[in-house]
Design a protein around this motif. Structure first.
Motif, mmCIF file in Angstrom:
data_model
loop_
_atom_site.group_PDB
_atom_site.id
_atom_site.type_symbol
_atom_site.label_atom_id
_atom_site.label_comp_id
_atom_site.label_asym_id
_atom_site.label_seq_id
_atom_site.Cartn_x
_atom_site.Cartn_y
_atom_site.Cartn_z
ATOM 1 N N UNK A 407 -18.073 14.965 1.780
ATOM 2 C CA UNK A 407 -16.780 15.627 1.592
ATOM 3 C C UNK A 407 -16.445 16.588 2.717
ATOM 4 N N UNK A 408 -17.462 17.005 3.494
ATOM 5 C CA UNK A 408 -17.182 17.882 4.628
ATOM 6 C C UNK A 408 -16.386 17.164 5.707
ATOM 7 N N UNK A 409 -16.436 15.819 5.712
ATOM 8 C CA UNK A 409 -15.761 15.055 6.765
ATOM 9 C C UNK A 409 -14.831 13.974 6.227
ATOM 10 N N UNK A 410 -14.839 13.729 4.925
ATOM 11 C CA UNK A 410 -14.016 12.664 4.377
ATOM 12 C C UNK A 410 -13.167 13.203 3.227
ATOM 13 N N UNK A 411 -11.880 12.833 3.160
ATOM 14 C CA UNK A 411 -11.009 13.300 2.063
ATOM 15 C C UNK A 411 -11.229 12.485 0.795
ATOM 16 N N UNK A 412 -12.374 12.640 0.172
ATOM 17 C CA UNK A 412 -12.700 11.888 -1.037
ATOM 18 C C UNK A 412 -12.940 12.866 -2.179
ATOM 19 N N UNK A 413 -12.810 12.385 -3.387
ATOM 20 C CA UNK A 413 -13.041 13.220 -4.560
ATOM 21 C C UNK A 413 -14.527 13.463 -4.756
ATOM 22 N N UNK A 417 -17.585 10.868 -3.920
ATOM 23 C CA UNK A 417 -18.672 11.274 -3.035
ATOM 24 C C UNK A 417 -20.017 11.148 -3.734
ATOM 25 N N UNK A 418 -20.054 11.478 -5.023
ATOM 26 C CA UNK A 418 -21.306 11.342 -5.779
ATOM 27 C C UNK A 418 -21.722 9.881 -5.884
ATOM 28 N N UNK A 419 -20.737 8.994 -6.104
ATOM 29 C CA UNK A 419 -21.037 7.559 -6.155
ATOM 30 C C UNK A 419 -21.581 7.070 -4.822
ATOM 31 N N UNK A 420 -20.976 7.514 -3.719
ATOM 32 C CA UNK A 420 -21.476 7.135 -2.400
ATOM 33 C C UNK A 420 -22.879 7.680 -2.170
#
Length: 609
Positions: A407-413, A417-420
């Motif tokens: 999340x520091x570099x990608x606009x994701x929820x 991010x937890x799934x990734x």
């Protein structure tokens, strides 16, 4: 296993509950007087008796707890919030913020707390509205100094450095990484401040400078009971007993919570670097060859003032291509880690880049502003540290730490991010990744922690991965698994790998090319197979002889030690330890000779070796 301090929790909970429930539990009016029955003993209507004005002692005791605890907690909370912020910013940002935060608290400390409270209350008048800000000012320096000291002890640890490498900003590092790790001491300080505030409020009320009568307060009750202690000694016992039990319960509760919440009660090994400083190198980088991920040319790093001549890294040049592993090898103290950190723009405190460039994607990492460098760290380039036990934040679950890197570099929820993060854990070979993602670092083995670090490093698909001795703390079996994992990642994604190590067997396993470093210089460079089969520098040959073998002669140690910066030999830096040196070696420092395709040696006798 640590257990919650249930006895102090129950004790404090009952006291606070009684104070909060005072208006609804059917107590007598705490200010209603019955002079005809003054100083009456305990009875069914008045279980603790009546005071000098005939007021119900039990009612005044519980309402007094509401007043005393309310003032103490409010003052301690205000001091805790403001003091922690000042200590956090001053300890991490340093500079002017540190000066203002620490020195302003020194000014407040010049005044004795009780005298300061007496002065302000005397000038502004008694009452709760005056006591709360006065007590907050009194306890503000202690919170600031505790938080400041905690930040200084934590900010140099590897997991803080890892967050900086991931590209996290100052606010995120202070709130998500440093603050949870200093919460234990701050919590204990809160307990001490709240308990002390109860005593100080009672003392001021005892002197007539606190709560204004006829409002109930333990201090007022103690002061009034002093005059009638001969006729009714129990009137002095009840408020003193309430005060003592409350203070002891509060301290026991917060000490117990500190032990439960603090995952690292023992002092952890501090990192050798304590903070990072950007150093601009206004040099226009030359274009790198196509396919080059990192191109370092003429890198020179000085310890302290470059004019003092303490150069820890001198004129180092190398490059890392896509899908290639370059191993930097050498003894401890050769400058490998300092060189690698400096090459990606992470210049440690007390160190200055005095020359050279480090180019990635057409940008000189040594000259980039901090904001631009932060966008690259953890995204286009990442780092795996030597000790995963201290590189991972002990108070956050490993899945959350990987998700934070994403999340520091990608606009994701947060959910995405937890799934990734779970997918990354599965990709690096961690069994049952869903459950492991919810584990804390101390619940994982050393090999699993290192795999978590690798998952975090590759979370955003970097082009360059810097691995600083990532297998040193692992046993041979786990070491082989980690090396196989790195090799497969390099093969599948085509990233460039800069591998820092002192283990030649590891180099033979994973590296395409080798750069041998000693005393801040590269002494030999070339393809791994050629370096191992035909070393062209005495130091490389000595390293090979010192490596353990499955069969053949026993390893041979290298006599002497690596020279320290500022005290280097006049000629070849390895000459004092070299069994092949001649007079020219001692007097003249050799350049790096080009001795063949992709090979170089810093030895004037390379052809005869």
């Amino acid at each position: 296993m640590r257990r919650l301090p249930w006895l102090p929790i129950v004790a404090v909970g009952l006291i606070v509950l009684a104070a909060l429930a005072a208006p609804v539990i059917g107590l007598a009016d705490p200010v209603a007087m019955d002079v005809a029955h003054r100083l009456a003993g305990p009875s069914a209507a008045h279980p603790l008796g009546q005071d000098e004005y005939g007021r119900d002692v039990l009612s005044r005791l519980i309402w007094g707890a509401r007043t005393s605890l309310g003032i103490a907690f409010a003052a301690a909370a205000i001091a805790c919030v403001i003091g922690t912020i000042l200590g956090l910013v001053g300890g991490y940002v340093r500079g002017v913020a540190e000066l203002l935060a620490v020195r302003s608290m020194d000014v407040v400390l010049c005044f004795p707390p009780l005298l300061l409270a007496l002065l302000v209350v005397t000038l502004l008048g008694p009452g709760a509205s005056t006591l709360i800000p006065v007590l907050a000012i009194v306890y503000l320096p202690s919170f600031t100094r505790v938080a400041y000291a905690g930040v200084l002890s934590v900010r140099g640890h590897e997991y803080v450095t890892a967050m900086k490498v991931l590209g996290a900003g100052r606010l995120r590092i202070m709130t998500r990484t440093i603050l949870p790790n200093i919460a234990g001491p701050v919590l204990v300080q809160f307990s001490l401040a709240a308990a002390s505030a109860v005593v100080l409020e009672s003392g001021l009320s005892f002197l007539g400078l606190g709560v204004v009568p006829p409002a109930p307060s333990w201090g007022l009750m103690i002061g009034a009971a002093r005059g009638t202690m001969v006729q009714a000694p129990l009137l002095l016992l009840w408020p003193c007993l309430a005060l003592t039990v409350t203070i002891l319960a509060m301290n026991a509760l917060c000490d117990g919570l500190r032990d439960v919440l603090d995952p690292h009660p023992a002092a952890r090994r501090a990192s050798w670097f304590s903070r990072f400083r950007r150093v601009a190198a206004p040099v226009v980088p030359e274009p790198a060859e196509p396919g080059t991920v990192l191109d370092v040319r003429g890198l020179t790093v000085a310890i302290g003032d470059p004019g003092d001549g303490k150069l820890a890294v001198r004129d180092v040049s190398f490059h890392v291509r896509e899908g290639e592993t370059l191993a930097i090898v050498g003894e401890s103290g050769s400058g490998k880690s300092l060189m690698s950190l400096s090459a990606i723009g992470m210049v440690p405190a007390g160190v200055e880049v005095s020359g050279g460039t480090a180019t990635m994607e057409g940008k000189d990492l040594l000259a980039l502003p901090a904001a631009e460098l932060r966008k690259l760290l953890g995204d286009r380039m990442a780092m795996i540290f030597q000790d995963p036990g201290s590189s991972l934040n002990p108070v956050h679950r490993v899945g959350s730490q990987i998700a934070e890197a994403i999340r520091a570099h990608r606009p994701v929820s947060r959910r995405a991010a937890t799934t990734q993060a779970v997918t990354l854990l599965r990709n690096v070979g961690i069994p049952d990744p869903e459950r492991r993602a919810k584990a804390f670092p101390h619940e994982l083995s050393g090999g699993m922690r290192q795999r978590v670090m690798i998952a975090m490093a590759i979370a955003n698909g970097p082009r360059l991965l810097v691995a600083d001795e990532p297998t040193t703390a692992l046993d041979v079996t786990i070491q082989a698994q980690v090396l196989d994992l790195l090799a497969s990642l390099k093969r599948d994604s085509g990233l460039g790998l800069l591998f820092i190590t002192h283990s030649l067997p590891v180099v033979a396993e994973i590296a395409d090319r080798v750069a041998v470093m000693y005393a801040g210089e590269i002494l030999e460079e070339g393809p791994t197979a050629e370096i191992f089969a035909d070393p062209r520098h005495p130091y490389t040959a000595a390293l090979l002889r010192s490596a353990p073998k499955d069969d053949g002669p026993a390893p041979e140690g290298i006599p002497g030690t690596v020279p320290v910066p500022g005290d280097l030999p006049a000629g070849c830096v390895f000459a004092p330890r070299c069994d092949k040196s001649i007079d020219t070696c001692v007097k003249t420092r050799p350049p790096l000779f080009d001795i063949g395709p992709g090979r170089a040696s810093r030895c004037i006798r390379w052809a005869s070796l």
